[in-house]
Structure formats: C-alpha cells, structure tokens
Design a protein around this motif. Structure first.
Motif, mmCIF file in Angstrom:
data_model
loop_
_atom_site.group_PDB
_atom_site.id
_atom_site.type_symbol
_atom_site.label_atom_id
_atom_site.label_comp_id
_atom_site.label_asym_id
_atom_site.label_seq_id
_atom_site.Cartn_x
_atom_site.Cartn_y
_atom_site.Cartn_z
ATOM 1 N N MET A 62 15.452 13.229 -3.451
ATOM 2 C CA MET A 62 14.943 14.069 -4.530
ATOM 3 C C MET A 62 14.491 15.394 -3.958
ATOM 4 S SD MET A 62 11.757 13.407 -7.173
ATOM 5 C CE MET A 62 12.689 12.408 -8.332
ATOM 6 N N ARG A 63 14.991 16.483 -4.514
ATOM 7 C CA ARG A 63 14.616 17.824 -4.083
ATOM 8 C C ARG A 63 13.990 18.559 -5.264
ATOM 9 N NH1 ARG A 63 19.792 17.145 -2.359
ATOM 10 N NH2 ARG A 63 20.573 18.475 -4.030
ATOM 11 N N PHE A 64 12.763 19.042 -5.080
ATOM 12 C CA PHE A 64 12.086 19.809 -6.116
ATOM 13 C C PHE A 64 12.435 21.275 -5.959
ATOM 14 C CE2 PHE A 64 9.436 15.999 -6.205
ATOM 15 C CZ PHE A 64 9.339 15.795 -7.575
ATOM 16 N N ALA A 65 12.853 21.896 -7.067
ATOM 17 C CA ALA A 65 13.298 23.293 -7.025
ATOM 18 C C ALA A 65 12.186 24.255 -7.381
ATOM 19 C CB ALA A 65 14.482 23.493 -7.974
ATOM 20 N N SER A 66 11.403 23.943 -8.395
ATOM 21 C CA SER A 66 10.337 24.841 -8.834
ATOM 22 C C SER A 66 9.347 24.056 -9.668
ATOM 23 C CB SER A 66 10.911 26.003 -9.655
ATOM 24 O OG SER A 66 11.525 25.525 -10.843
ATOM 25 N N GLY A 67 8.185 24.653 -9.876
ATOM 26 C CA GLY A 67 7.174 23.982 -10.672
ATOM 27 C C GLY A 67 6.213 24.962 -11.299
ATOM 28 N N THR A 68 5.688 24.595 -12.464
ATOM 29 C CA THR A 68 4.676 25.393 -13.146
ATOM 30 C C THR A 68 3.595 24.457 -13.667
ATOM 31 O OG1 THR A 68 5.831 25.256 -15.281
ATOM 32 C CG2 THR A 68 6.363 27.134 -13.858
ATOM 33 N N THR A 69 2.442 25.014 -13.955
ATOM 34 C CA THR A 69 1.345 24.234 -14.525
ATOM 35 C C THR A 69 0.715 25.022 -15.658
ATOM 36 O OG1 THR A 69 0.860 23.159 -12.403
ATOM 37 C CG2 THR A 69 -0.862 23.120 -14.078
ATOM 38 N N SER A 70 0.512 24.343 -16.790
ATOM 39 C CA SER A 70 -0.186 24.976 -17.912
ATOM 40 C C SER A 70 -0.889 23.910 -18.725
ATOM 41 C CB SER A 70 0.790 25.763 -18.799
ATOM 42 O OG SER A 70 1.731 24.911 -19.408
ATOM 43 N N ASN A 71 -2.102 24.227 -19.155
ATOM 44 C CA ASN A 71 -2.901 23.310 -19.984
ATOM 45 C C ASN A 71 -3.010 21.923 -19.372
ATOM 46 O OD1 ASN A 71 -3.298 25.317 -22.008
ATOM 47 N ND2 ASN A 71 -1.268 24.852 -22.841
#
Length: 250
Positions: free
Chosen positions: A1-10
């Motif tokens: 598994m390769r994570f490409a990008s991530g964001t966080t909100s609320n």
C-alpha cells in the motif's frame, strides 16, 4: 500500500492510496491510534471512489462513529483505465438509451466486474488491516448498492472478515445463489418504482439471503431516489453490529 496524499478537515483524515495499481481512499479520525471497525464502501455504476455521496457517507461514519472507511475505484471506473469490455458495455448503454430495457445488460456487466473486483477488495482489506489505526482482527462491514451490491454480495461470500452488510438496488439475476450462502446480518434497500431493477427481482434477492437477521427497507421512488434518512439507518445498523457486538446479543 502506497499513500499518495492526505488532507484533514473537521476531524476527519482523508488519504489517497494505491495497492498494486488499484486506487483507493481511506477516511479515519484525525491522528487516530489503535484498532477500530472498518467499513468498506462500494460505489455505483458510472461513479468512483470519491463520488460526492460516497464521501459524505464516509465522513459521516468517521465523525459520528469513529469508524475507518475505505473505497476503491471499481474496474473501468474512476482513475482506472477502461478495457475493451468496458467500452463495449458503454456502447451498449448508449444504443439502448432510446427507451430499450438495460437491466439485463447491466446485470451481465456487473457480474463480470465482480470477478475482477472481489480479489482486489480482499487484497486491499489485508493491507488496510495492517495499518496501526485499523488493526488486524477488527470487525468489518460493507455498504454498497446497485453495482456496489453486485460486487459486495460475492465479496461477502468470499470474505469471512465481513460481519454485516448493507446491500440493495439490485435483483436476483446472477446473485441469488451467492445470497443463499450469506448468513451475516443484512440491511437491504429497495426502491419501489425502480426503473432499472424490477420490484419482483429485488424482493426475490432479499428473500434469498440466508441471514437470520435481515431487514428490508422499501421506499417509493426511482433507482437513485433513496431517501437521505437511510444514511442514519445504516449508521445505526453498523453501530449495532460493529461497535456493540461485544456488549451482548444484537
């Protein structure tokens, strides 16, 4: 598994990932640690892993229940290339657009998608449960209607880690034998005026499930007209079977 990008909100973390060329997305509580229930979301035909309704459902399950939630692009959908079979199906739908029935064409295509998608989902589940914020051995649920059910029903047969599922908006064609092998709790959505799935076919599929606990949620309206309140209903269903299962009978 390769994570490409991530964001966080609320308070909800959203991370794009890739497993052997299969693109997916994982939602989880921000900065979460330790194991938690996982809900797999199967999108409908012509949609993708980040369709607006899927994203809203995922974020609701995370923020309201603390679940981790994951979705994959089905074969020929989203960020995945189309095969010759996918192109033939799209052409067939266009040819029948002038009022001809499309139900049988969709059922045959969805069956072929399930053959490809079920092993992909099982591999993804292996990888997802290897993450620290999900963990191995935790309860897993599945939600998917229409094409999501065409993939989810055979997936639930093949995957013993799935212990509760929400299906619907599909009929008995090609699924009745698999449904007869499913004994986990099932909630089934049926649109009474569905223009793609004959009412009798949907009822026959619901009847075929061998589950001791199964509930039919029938609402008036066409295929895409599932009422918004069914989101809360599915949340209560998953809470009961994924969170409260250790506290006594459900």
């Amino acid at each position: 598994m390769r994570f490409a990008s991530g964001t966080t909100s609320n308070g909800v973390s959203e991370r794009l990932f890739d497993i052997d060329g299969i693109p997916g997305v994982l939602w989880s509580p921000a900065e979460a640690t330790g194991g938690r229930p996982l809900v797999l979301l199967g999108h409908g035909g012509g949609q993708h892993k980040k369709a607006s309704g899927l994203v809203a459902r995922a974020r609701h399950y995370v923020s309201s229940c603390g679940f981790a939630v994951a979705a994959l692009d089905a074969p020929g959908h989203g960020d995945r290339p189309r095969t010759e079979q996918d192109e033939r199906f799209a052409a067939g739908i266009r040819e029948r657009a002038a009022g001809k029935p499309v139900g049988s064409l969709i059922a045959d295509y969805n069956t072929s998608l399930a053959v490809r998608a079920v092993p992909e989902w099982r591999a993804a589940l292996d990888s997802l449960q290897g993450l620290d914020d999900i963990g191995t051995g935790g309860p897993v649920g599945f939600w998917g209607v229409s094409m999501g059910s065409a993939i989810g029903v055979p997936l639930a047969v093949a995957e013993p880690r799935i212990i509760a599922a929400v299906f619907g908006l599909t009929g008995r064609e090609a699924l009745v034998e698999a449904a007869a092998r499913i004994t986990i709790p099932v909630q089934f959505l049926l649109q009474w005026d569905d223009e793609l799935v004959p009412r009798e076919s949907g009822l026959a599929l619901f009847d075929a499930f061998a589950s001791r606990e199964k509930a039919l949620h029938a609402n008036p309206g066409r295929h895409v007209g599932v009422p918004a309140f069914e989101l809360e209903s599915s949340q209560r269903f998953f809470v009961r079977h994924l969170l409260e299962r250790e506290s006594g009978p459900v």
